[in-house]
Every structure is written in structure tokens, then in C-alpha cells.
Motif scaffolding. Structure first.
Motif, PDB file in Angstrom:
ATOM      1  N   ASN A   1       0.810  -1.215   0.000  1.00  0.00           N
ATOM      2  CA  ASN A   1       0.000   0.000   0.000  1.00  0.00           C
ATOM      3  C   ASN A   1       0.847   1.270   0.000  1.00  0.00           C
ATOM      4  O   ASN A   1       1.930   1.312   0.592  1.00  0.00           O
ATOM      5  CB  ASN A   1      -0.925   0.016   1.224  1.00  0.00           C
TER       6      ASN A   1
ATOM      7  N   HIS B   1      -3.168  -1.089  -2.366  1.00  0.00           N
ATOM      8  CA  HIS B   1      -4.043   0.066  -2.189  1.00  0.00           C
ATOM      9  C   HIS B   1      -3.259   1.371  -2.397  1.00  0.00           C
ATOM     10  O   HIS B   1      -2.122   1.495  -1.943  1.00  0.00           O
ATOM     11  CB  HIS B   1      -4.649   0.087  -0.782  1.00  0.00           C
TER      12      HIS B   1
ATOM     13  N   SER C   1      -7.384  -1.329  -4.839  1.00  0.00           N
ATOM     14  CA  SER C   1      -8.251  -0.234  -4.379  1.00  0.00           C
ATOM     15  C   SER C   1      -7.517   1.106  -4.392  1.00  0.00           C
ATOM     16  O   SER C   1      -6.441   1.242  -3.812  1.00  0.00           O
ATOM     17  CB  SER C   1      -8.750  -0.506  -2.953  1.00  0.00           C
TER      18      SER C   1
END
Length: 199
Positions: A107, A127, A147
Motif C-alpha cells: 500500500n 491500495h 483499491s
């Protein structure tokens, strides 16, 4: 405690449970080494080399990799949050760096503008990552969660996104020739065209 000596070369060694957080590591070279349950978080790697190494269950979050070279490196179940991969040393003659990430947390990282053909991301959390203007053609990007990650002017030709989800990839702003997607997730690609889907 100093675990590594500046400008030293380490070949075919295994390092277990080393805690090297917020340290400056300079001109180290590792070849065919294995790192298990090591913590390098917030450390600074300067002019280091990792060749054909494997990281297992390691924490490399927020590392700084100034001019550090990564080739043939595999990461298994590692945490690599907030890593800016653009500061590493990527030789122009190695289009495929043979980087592999499996079940990792990546992430808030950045691959902006990099050429990493053949990149392997499997079952990772990706992410809020930046893939803009990069060349990741012929990569294996399966079963990942993308995401809030950003793709723009990105070469994704012949990439395999099978099983991946939550990606926002604009069909007209990226190269997707021969890319592979799961049938249901592929429908999300059409949202970028501002069209209405009906049953």
C-alpha cells in the motif's frame, strides 16, 4: 547493533530475525541471500545491490532505496508500505528486473514511470499505489486488490489481471492490448467510458 559492514559483499547467506530499523546501510551487496522475519523498516539503503535474493515475512515499510539495485528478488508475505521504488537504480538494459511479490502488502507505494516488464504481483494488497506512466507489459498481476490505485498512460499490454479486483483503469488512457481480466471484473473497465450498462 551493527549487523552489516559497509561495502561488504554477502553471498549465499541466510539472515533471520534481524532488526535493522532506521539504519543507514551503505554500498552493501547481497547475492543469493535469504532474509527471514527481518525488520528493515524506515532504513536507508544507499548504493546497495540485491541480486537473486529472497525475503520472507519481512518488514521493509518506508525504506529509502537511494540508487539501490534490485534484480531477481522475491518477496513472500512481506510488508512494504510507503515504498518509493522510483528512487532505486533501474538499469535501462534490464527491462525485466524479475521482481516478484506474493501475498505482500504494498500500500501507498510508487512505481511511477518505471519500466518493470514481467513484474509479478500475486495475492497482494496494492491500495493507493501509483502505476502512472510505467511499462508493466507482460506482467502477472493476479488476485490482487488495487483499491484506489492509479493507472494513467500505463503500458499494461499482455498483463494477466485474473482474479484481481477494485482497479480503476481507463480504457482510453492506458495500453491494454491482449490483457486478461476475469469476466465480472472486466465490466468495471466500461465505467470509464461513461456508458450505461443494462441487463
Amino acid at each position: 547493533m551493527a549487523y552489516f559492514i559497509e561495502s561488504e559483499t554477502y553471498i549465499e547467506q541466510t539472515f533471520r530475525r534481524r532488526s535493522v530499523t532506521r539504519e543507514a546501510l551503505n554500498r552493501l551487496e547481497f547475492e543469493d541471500c535469504i532474509f527471514e522475519q527481518c525488520d528493515f523498516s524506515e532504513s536507508i539503503f544507499t548504493h546497495c545491490k540485491f541480486i537473486d535474493c529472497t525475503f520472507k515475512d519481512c518488514n521493509l515499510s518506508l525504506i529509502n532505496m537511494q540508487s539501490t539495485r534490485w534484480f531477481g528478488v522475491q518477496f513472500f508475505e512481506c510488508k512494504l508500505v510507503g515504498v518509493d521504488w522510483t528512487t532505486a537504480d533501474w538499469p535501462p538494459f534490464h527491462l525485466d528486473s524479475e521482481l516478484s511479490f506474493e501475498r505482500c502488502i504494498l500500500n501507498d507505494g510508487s512505481f511511477f514511470g518505471l519500466t518493470l516488464q514481467g513484474l509479478r504481483l500475486v495475492e497482494c494488497k496494492c491500495h493507493d499505489m501509483d502505476f502512472r506512466e510505467g511499462d508493466f507489459s507482460h506482467s502477472t498481476l493476479i488476485d490482487n486488490d488495487f483499491s484506489h490505485s492509479v493507472f494513467m498512460r500505463t503500458n499494461l499490454q499482455s498483463c494477466d489481471f485474473t482474479g484481481s479486483s477494485n482497479f480503476n483503469i481507463h480504457l482510453l488512457e492506458n495500453t491494454l492490448d491482449n490483457a486478461k481480466f476475469s469476466r465480472f471484473e472486466a465490466l468495471t473497465l466500461l465505467y470509464s467510458l461513461n456508458i450505461e450498462l443494462v441487463d
